[in-house]
Write a protein that holds these residues in place. Structure first.
Motif, PDB file in Angstrom:
ATOM      1  N   SER A  92       0.796  -1.224   0.000  1.00 28.49           N
ATOM      2  CA  SER A  92       0.000   0.000   0.000  1.00 28.49           C
ATOM      3  C   SER A  92       0.832   1.279   0.000  1.00 28.49           C
ATOM      4  O   SER A  92       0.555   2.198  -0.782  1.00 28.49           O
TER       5      SER A  92
ATOM      6  N   ARG B  56       1.947   2.340  -3.474  1.00 31.65           N
ATOM      7  CA  ARG B  56       0.960   2.503  -4.527  1.00 31.65           C
ATOM      8  C   ARG B  56       0.113   3.756  -4.358  1.00 31.65           C
ATOM      9  O   ARG B  56      -0.418   4.286  -5.326  1.00 31.65           O
ATOM     10  N   THR B  57      -0.039   4.239  -3.144  1.00 31.57           N
ATOM     11  CA  THR B  57      -0.953   5.340  -2.895  1.00 31.57           C
ATOM     12  C   THR B  57      -0.328   6.701  -3.226  1.00 31.57           C
ATOM     13  O   THR B  57       0.855   6.934  -2.963  1.00 31.57           O
TER      14      THR B  57
ATOM     15  N   ARG C 145       1.585   9.012  -0.513  1.00 35.50           N
ATOM     16  CA  ARG C 145       2.991   8.907  -0.117  1.00 35.50           C
ATOM     17  C   ARG C 145       3.754  10.202  -0.400  1.00 35.50           C
ATOM     18  O   ARG C 145       4.842  10.418   0.151  1.00 35.50           O
TER      19      ARG C 145
ATOM     20  N   ARG D 142      -0.218  13.682   5.832  1.00 31.91           N
ATOM     21  CA  ARG D 142      -0.472  12.263   6.018  1.00 31.91           C
ATOM     22  C   ARG D 142       0.161  11.794   7.317  1.00 31.91           C
ATOM     23  O   ARG D 142       1.117  12.359   7.820  1.00 31.91           O
TER      24      ARG D 142
ATOM     25  N   SER E 206      -2.398   7.463   5.767  1.00 33.56           N
ATOM     26  CA  SER E 206      -3.759   7.955   5.934  1.00 33.56           C
ATOM     27  C   SER E 206      -3.768   9.460   5.722  1.00 33.56           C
ATOM     28  O   SER E 206      -2.898  10.181   6.222  1.00 33.56           O
TER      29      SER E 206
ATOM     30  N   GLN F  23     -12.796   5.536   4.212  1.00 29.18           N
ATOM     31  CA  GLN F  23     -11.978   4.859   3.219  1.00 29.18           C
ATOM     32  C   GLN F  23     -12.572   5.100   1.838  1.00 29.18           C
ATOM     33  O   GLN F  23     -13.787   4.960   1.639  1.00 29.18           O
TER      34      GLN F  23
ATOM     35  N   ASP G 294     -11.061   5.490  -7.019  1.00 30.20           N
ATOM     36  CA  ASP G 294     -10.099   6.559  -7.273  1.00 30.20           C
ATOM     37  C   ASP G 294     -10.855   7.877  -7.412  1.00 30.20           C
ATOM     38  O   ASP G 294     -11.955   7.935  -7.991  1.00 30.20           O
TER      39      ASP G 294
ATOM     40  N   ILE H  61      -6.653  10.652  -4.657  1.00 29.29           N
ATOM     41  CA  ILE H  61      -6.906   9.565  -3.706  1.00 29.29           C
ATOM     42  C   ILE H  61      -7.115   8.269  -4.482  1.00 29.29           C
ATOM     43  O   ILE H  61      -7.665   8.297  -5.593  1.00 29.29           O
ATOM     44  N   ARG H  62      -6.666   7.176  -3.935  1.00 31.95           N
ATOM     45  CA  ARG H  62      -6.787   5.871  -4.589  1.00 31.95           C
ATOM     46  C   ARG H  62      -7.809   5.017  -3.834  1.00 31.95           C
ATOM     47  O   ARG H  62      -7.925   5.112  -2.614  1.00 31.95           O
TER      48      ARG H  62
ATOM     49  N   ASP I 100      -7.634   3.896  -0.003  1.00 34.01           N
ATOM     50  CA  ASP I 100      -6.892   4.817   0.868  1.00 34.01           C
ATOM     51  C   ASP I 100      -7.754   5.233   2.061  1.00 34.01           C
ATOM     52  O   ASP I 100      -8.965   5.431   1.936  1.00 34.01           O
TER      53      ASP I 100
END
Length: 543
Positions: free
Chosen positions: A24, A27-28, A31, A70, A79, A396, A400, A422-423, A426
């Motif tokens: 995760s 991929r998000t 990050r 985050r 998050s 959550q 996307d 946002i994915r 997430d």
């Protein structure tokens, strides 16, 4: 099955749960956001800065990192945290796009069953207990009678404990008991009389005996404070719950006690309603004379104008019982304790409020009389703004998306963004305390208790779209607290009764009272942390 096949199967199960977690962070798009460094791969920021805290850490991070940053959740999952009012409104009102995280729902189902706090989609839309003004008006006598019982108990305690007409009393147990008695009568959960009406816990006048339901409630609430890596993993990874711990076994037994009692009550309640109406279904069920919340819920569910697709099953009705008690009991008691704490620190506000309350000629005002008192309303708003009992919420993303913003932010590479990418999957934290206490919205005195601020709400605060007032204490959007009207009237009725009878003063230095969060945020004495939640006040009767 061979041992090789067994271990391969276990490996596949673990990979199914663990692999997405490990991947995760890579991929998000979250990050790229700025945020505080994490000191633990497993706990992230959860254990040290979030669990048991009062929201002040999130407030400090908001001041340091801005309105978009985050933090790290369990296993270092990123998050999103934002205090941007446009972003928060978008997230909270987008019912299908932002749900409660699956692991959080699984935890809540284990804790309280599949009630409205855990429901999603069409199941959530069906679960809408009657909490309108008309229904709550019917409960005013319950609120005032129980408040008067607490008043009389404290008055007797002062007489017994002290010679100087005042005594030190820990007010939190009394407030907790009065809230438990009220919710017991308003949302009955045990079969008392054959008529199936509300149940009297008699917590205020208890001689030490504990009934099965309150014992089960205590077990469920107490289990949430037992923090360890093993317990956390077991709570949030259902695949591992085939090996139950002692805590899970006790919690399951407590929840089953609640459900068993609920099933008995629902059967008796339905029989009483149908006997009164003389029909299996129809509008006449609305004529059944029952003021408690479960009766109101069932009457609405059985009415002829409710489509079959929108009716709740018996199990769905029963599942509301733990929710009524946990949400309706703990939160109100804690809010009232913070109100008395704030009034004890500011005698001017306490005296001004008391003067307004004493202007009412009766100890039993109507709901309309109570709700029309402007300074009581301002004190209520300021208490719930400054001391929200739930410090944050989790959501959550289900797909996307790009979250709109009031103003742009800079990522950790210095690039400016007008939206937050946002994915799907997430996580997002709604920092209630950070918004409610933010200088950005409330000015330089945001951390001070000032009921007068509600006479002229800052323009920036008017952008906060909570379900009630310009705060997120009751959340916002379709998942907002369904019991907010109930909580407000109960809160005001009890404060009305107590302030007309007593003067309150803090019994310890102000700096000795700190905030700690379990199910809700409660006061703790810093020098007596081992004694748990408490609020010692000096109480002096007015007459």
């Amino acid at each position: 099955m061979s041992w090789v096949a067994f271990f391969v199967t276990i490996g596949i199960v673990l990979a199914y749960w663990v692999a997405p977690t490990i991947l995760s962070p890579f991929r998000t798009p979250l990050r790229t956001l700025v945020g505080p460094p994490s000191r633990s791969w497993f706990w992230g920021h959860v254990k040290d800065e979030l669990l048991g805290g009062d929201g002040s850490t999130l407030l400090k991070w908001s001041a340091r990192y801005g309105h978009v940053f985050r933090l790290k959740m369990l296993m270092n999952i990123d998050s999103l945290v934002t205090t941007d009012s446009k972003a928060l409104s978008y997230i909270l009102t987008n019912f299908d796009g932002y749900s409660k995280p699956g692991i959080a729902r699984a935890f809540m189902v284990k804790l309280m069953g599949n009630g409205i706090l855990t429901a999603e989609g069409e199941t959530f839309r069906k679960q809408n207990p009657a909490f309108g003004p008309a229904q709550i008006r019917e409960l005013m006598d319950v609120f005032l009678e129980k408040a008067a019982e607490l008043r009389d108990i404290w008055a007797t305690s002062v007489e017994e404990k002290s010679d100087d007409i005042r005594a030190r009393i820990d007010v939190l147990p009394g407030l907790s008991r009065v809230a438990l008695d009220i919710i017991g009568l308003a949302a009955p959960t045990i079969l008392g009389a054959q008529s199936g009406f509300g149940y009297e816990f008699n917590a205020l006048n208890s001689s030490g005996q504990v009934n099965p339901l309150s014992q089960a409630l205590g077990q469920i609430l107490g289990s949430t404070t037992q923090l360890s890596a093993l317990n956390t993993i077991m709570d949030f990874m259902p695949a591992l719950q085939i090996f139950p711990t002692r805590r899970q076994t006790d919690r399951s037994a407590a929840r089953e006690t609640m459900m068993k009692i609920g099933r008995e009550l629902v059967r008796a309640k339905r029989a009483a309603i149908l006997a009164s109406s003389g029909k299996d279904m129809g509008s006449s069920v609305k004529d059944f004379d029952g003021k408690d919340l479960l009766t109101l819920l069932m009457k609405g569910n059985m009415a002829a104008d409710i489509p079959e697709s929108q009716r709740l099953s018996d199990e769905e009705v029963i599942a509301q019982i733990p929710t009524f008690f946990v949400a309706g009991h703990e939160s109100t008691a804690s809010s009232m304790s913070w109100c008395l704490y704030a009034l004890s620190l500011d005698k001017r506000v306490q005296e001004k409020l008391r003067e307004e309350l004493l202007s009412i000629a009766t100890d039993s005002p109507s709901m309309d009389d109570l709700m029309s008192l402007p300074y009581l309303d301002a004190v209520t708003r300021e208490t719930l703004r400054l001391y929200p009992v739930v410090v944050s919420l989790l959501r959550q993303a289900t797909k996307d998306d790009y979250i709109p913003l009031d103003k742009p932010f800079l990522d950790k590479h210095g690039r400016s963004h007008n939206v937050i990418p946002i994915r799907a999957g997430d996580q997002i934290m709604i920092p209630i305390t950070s918004v409610n206490n933010s200088e950005q919205f409330w000015g330089k005195d945001a951390s001070e208790f000032k009921p007068e601020r509600w006479a002229h709400i800052p323009e920036a605060a008017s952008s906060i779209q909570g379900v009630w007032s310009n705060i997120y204490t009751f959340s916002g959007g379709p998942r907002a607290c369904i019991g907010w009207r109930f909580a407000l009237v109960e809160f005001k009725a009890i404060i009305f009764t107590l302030l007309r009878a007593f003067e309150f003063e803090l019994a310890v230095p102000p700096e000795d009272i700190i905030r700690r969060t379990g199910i809700v945020m409660r006061p703790v004495v810093r020098s007596e942390i081992d004694r748990g939640s408490q609020l010692p006040l000096l109480i002096k009767p007015l007459h």
